[in-house]
Design a protein around this motif. Sequence first.
Motif, short mmCIF file in Angstrom:
data_model
loop_
_atom_site.label_atom_id
_atom_site.label_comp_id
_atom_site.label_asym_id
_atom_site.label_seq_id
_atom_site.Cartn_x
_atom_site.Cartn_y
_atom_site.Cartn_z
N LYS A 66 33.98 31.96 57.31
CA LYS A 66 32.65 32.15 56.70
C LYS A 66 32.65 31.86 55.20
O LYS A 66 31.63 31.96 54.55
CB LYS A 66 32.15 33.58 56.93
CG LYS A 66 32.14 33.99 58.38
CD LYS A 66 31.26 33.11 59.22
CE LYS A 66 31.27 33.58 60.66
NZ LYS A 66 30.60 32.67 61.56
N ASP A 67 33.81 31.50 54.66
CA ASP A 67 33.93 31.20 53.24
C ASP A 67 33.12 29.95 52.91
O ASP A 67 33.30 28.90 53.53
CB ASP A 67 35.40 31.00 52.87
CG ASP A 67 35.61 30.82 51.37
OD1 ASP A 67 34.63 30.94 50.61
OD2 ASP A 67 36.75 30.57 50.98
N ILE A 86 33.07 35.73 51.44
CA ILE A 86 33.34 36.31 52.76
C ILE A 86 32.79 37.73 52.78
O ILE A 86 32.13 38.15 53.75
CB ILE A 86 34.85 36.31 53.07
CG1 ILE A 86 35.38 34.87 53.09
CG2 ILE A 86 35.14 37.01 54.39
CD1 ILE A 86 36.89 34.77 53.12
N CYS A 110 29.84 39.25 55.23
CA CYS A 110 30.05 40.44 56.07
C CYS A 110 29.04 41.53 55.76
O CYS A 110 28.48 42.16 56.66
CB CYS A 110 31.46 40.98 55.89
SG CYS A 110 32.74 39.91 56.56
#
Length: 101
Positions: free
Chosen positions: A17-18, A26, A30
């Motif tokens: 997800k970076d 990240i 989250c």
Amino acid sequence: MPEFTPTPFMLEKFADKDRGGGPWSIYAWCLREAISKQSGIPVLDEKLSLQDKMAFMGLMNGWSDRVEINGQLFEYKGDKPVQDVTISKMSQIRRKSTVTY
């Protein structure tokens, strides 16, 4: 919601997800997902133009009483929002939900 602290496990598990920003992006992803799940409000990945952002800033700061953002008209009368939303261009609507007051 309880305190949300990044952990090495979280950073490794969601490394995909970076967005090029490193650990903080990240963590931001989250946290955004956790808030969405907890509140029940879906995540909208829609990007707003600078003009829309400036219009929204003007509305929230009280500089203007009526603005069009992404094809939707938002209006305040005094300190009270007008509840009806007028859509001027249906082709611009890409949202799955509408902003509520």
